[in-house]
Write a protein that holds these residues in place. Structure first.
Motif, PDB file in Angstrom:
ATOM      1  N   SER A 192      -1.523 -11.755   5.850  1.00  0.00           N
ATOM      2  CA  SER A 192      -1.184 -11.209   4.537  1.00  0.00           C
ATOM      3  C   SER A 192       0.119 -10.434   4.601  1.00  0.00           C
ATOM      4  O   SER A 192       0.563 -10.014   5.684  1.00  0.00           O
ATOM      5  CB  SER A 192      -2.307 -10.297   4.018  1.00  0.00           C
ATOM      6  N   PHE A 193       0.714 -10.255   3.418  1.00  0.00           N
ATOM      7  CA  PHE A 193       1.934  -9.469   3.268  1.00  0.00           C
ATOM      8  C   PHE A 193       1.657  -8.319   2.310  1.00  0.00           C
ATOM      9  O   PHE A 193       1.003  -8.494   1.280  1.00  0.00           O
ATOM     10  CB  PHE A 193       3.065 -10.326   2.696  1.00  0.00           C
ATOM     11  N   ASP A 194       2.190  -7.144   2.660  1.00  0.00           N
ATOM     12  CA  ASP A 194       2.051  -5.961   1.821  1.00  0.00           C
ATOM     13  C   ASP A 194       3.441  -5.587   1.298  1.00  0.00           C
ATOM     14  O   ASP A 194       4.323  -5.207   2.070  1.00  0.00           O
ATOM     15  CB  ASP A 194       1.459  -4.807   2.637  1.00  0.00           C
ATOM     16  N   PHE A 195       3.620  -5.715  -0.021  1.00  0.00           N
ATOM     17  CA  PHE A 195       4.913  -5.441  -0.638  1.00  0.00           C
ATOM     18  C   PHE A 195       4.986  -4.026  -1.217  1.00  0.00           C
ATOM     19  O   PHE A 195       5.958  -3.671  -1.880  1.00  0.00           O
ATOM     20  CB  PHE A 195       5.195  -6.468  -1.734  1.00  0.00           C
ATOM     21  N   GLY A 196       3.956  -3.231  -0.959  1.00  0.00           N
ATOM     22  CA  GLY A 196       3.940  -1.867  -1.446  1.00  0.00           C
ATOM     23  C   GLY A 196       3.388  -1.759  -2.845  1.00  0.00           C
ATOM     24  O   GLY A 196       3.280  -2.749  -3.586  1.00  0.00           O
ATOM     25  N   HIS A 197       3.014  -0.530  -3.209  1.00  0.00           N
ATOM     26  CA  HIS A 197       2.526  -0.221  -4.552  1.00  0.00           C
ATOM     27  C   HIS A 197       1.332  -1.097  -4.939  1.00  0.00           C
ATOM     28  O   HIS A 197       1.164  -1.475  -6.101  1.00  0.00           O
ATOM     29  CB  HIS A 197       3.646  -0.375  -5.582  1.00  0.00           C
ATOM     30  N   GLY A 198       0.501  -1.436  -3.947  1.00  0.00           N
ATOM     31  CA  GLY A 198      -0.726  -2.174  -4.220  1.00  0.00           C
ATOM     32  C   GLY A 198      -0.583  -3.679  -4.316  1.00  0.00           C
ATOM     33  O   GLY A 198      -1.577  -4.376  -4.560  1.00  0.00           O
ATOM     34  N   LEU A 199       0.629  -4.202  -4.121  1.00  0.00           N
ATOM     35  CA  LEU A 199       0.833  -5.645  -4.217  1.00  0.00           C
ATOM     36  C   LEU A 199       0.688  -6.262  -2.827  1.00  0.00           C
ATOM     37  O   LEU A 199       1.586  -6.171  -1.993  1.00  0.00           O
ATOM     38  CB  LEU A 199       2.202  -5.968  -4.806  1.00  0.00           C
ATOM     39  N   VAL A 200      -0.470  -6.878  -2.587  1.00  0.00           N
ATOM     40  CA  VAL A 200      -0.773  -7.510  -1.312  1.00  0.00           C
ATOM     41  C   VAL A 200      -1.076  -8.981  -1.568  1.00  0.00           C
ATOM     42  O   VAL A 200      -1.777  -9.328  -2.527  1.00  0.00           O
ATOM     43  CB  VAL A 200      -1.981  -6.841  -0.614  1.00  0.00           C
TER      44      VAL A 200
END
Length: 280
Positions: free
Chosen positions: A193-201
């Motif tokens: 998975s990728f975590d783009f910050g601010h809850g966007l995973v």
């Protein structure tokens, strides 16, 4: 139903790159090196390179009436330890570059049982070069093991999916069969998975499609998908970061990217490709 709850980013990959299973790891390693440059968090699943096998079948009329009217009818069967699972997945998809047109098509079935309705924004590279982005919008209905025989004809299928009768004008007696007589075997790894910050995973997958009879590799695909409650609530910085990473994934490994098409289009054009290769 007309509210987008999924954002899926897809990059088709050249089939010749997948000459052995280790190539899944090779490509994932490239992505892991790119991510820190854009402050994207990466997690690799413990069993991220366990290969999952599925059979994918597309159905349409001989004149491809569904596909010409932006519909896709697909059956997917899952395998466990080499044996098909008792359940399968049937999907009707309406896909269009115009958001309003995609939102207006109601894919709700007239059939007992649970139906999973998904409205997605699908992001793809530009058709003629790496480093860009274009959008398609898809309204999907997913049914698990419905009591529907797909070769009964379009009239019967339209009774289950009224959207076909409304938006796909063709003769009711038209027969429906496997597109190009082409069974596809999909090998997929649910890699991380990728975590783009601010809850966007976003969950990430890498897959390969093969023609089952000859084991010819048709195409590969890297995809990551995020799910959310409200499209308008997506954080601007996280959304921009996900798009920058999507473009960078193309630019940093252009030799992997297959441009100008979709997986479904390759299946529909498979017969033409065989003729061209034989003539060449």
């Amino acid at each position: 139903m007309d509210d987008i709850h999924y954002r899926e980013y897809k990059i088709l990959l050249r089939p010749e790159r997948f000459f052995d299973p280790h190539q899944f790891e090779v490509y994932w390693h490239k992505l892991c090196l790119i991510a820190p440059e854009f402050k994207v968090g990466v997690a690799t699943n413990k069993d991220g390179f366990k290969r999952h096998v599925r059979e994918v079948l597309f159905y349409d009329t001989p004149e491809h009436d569904l596909y010409r009217n932006a519909f896709i009818l697909r059956k997917r069967t899952f395998y466990t330890d080499g044996w098909p699972d008792p359940e399968h997945e049937l999907t009707l998809k309406f896909r269009h570059p115009d958001l309003d047109m995609a939102a207006a098509v109601d894919v709700t079935p007239h059939l007992q049982g649970a139906a999973d309705i998904k409205f997605k924004e699908e992001l793809l590279p530009l058709k003629d070069g790496v480093g860009g982005m274009r959008a398609l919008f898809s309204h999907n209905c997913v049914l698990m093991t419905p009591g529907l025989v797909l070769n009964e004809g379009l009239e019967r299928i339209s009774q289950v999916f009224p959207a076909l009768a409304e938006h796909c004008p063709t003769h009711k007696s038209a027969q429906v069969s496997l597109v190009n007589n082409l069974p596809v075997v999909e090998v997929q790894v649910n890699v991380g998975s990728f975590d783009f910050g601010h809850g966007l995973v976003a969950k990430a997958t890498i897959s390969v499609w093969r023609e089952r009879v000859t084991e010819t590799t048709i195409v590969g695909e890297f995809a990551f998908q995020a799910k959310f409650d409200r499209y308008d609530d997506l954080h601007a910085k996280a959304r921009a970061r996900s798009e920058e990473f999507f473009k960078a994934a193309q630019n940093h490994a252009p030799e992997w990217v297959q441009l100008g098409t979709t997986k479904t289009a390759l299946v529909y054009n498979f017969g033409n490709q065989l003729v061209a290769s034989q003539e060449g």
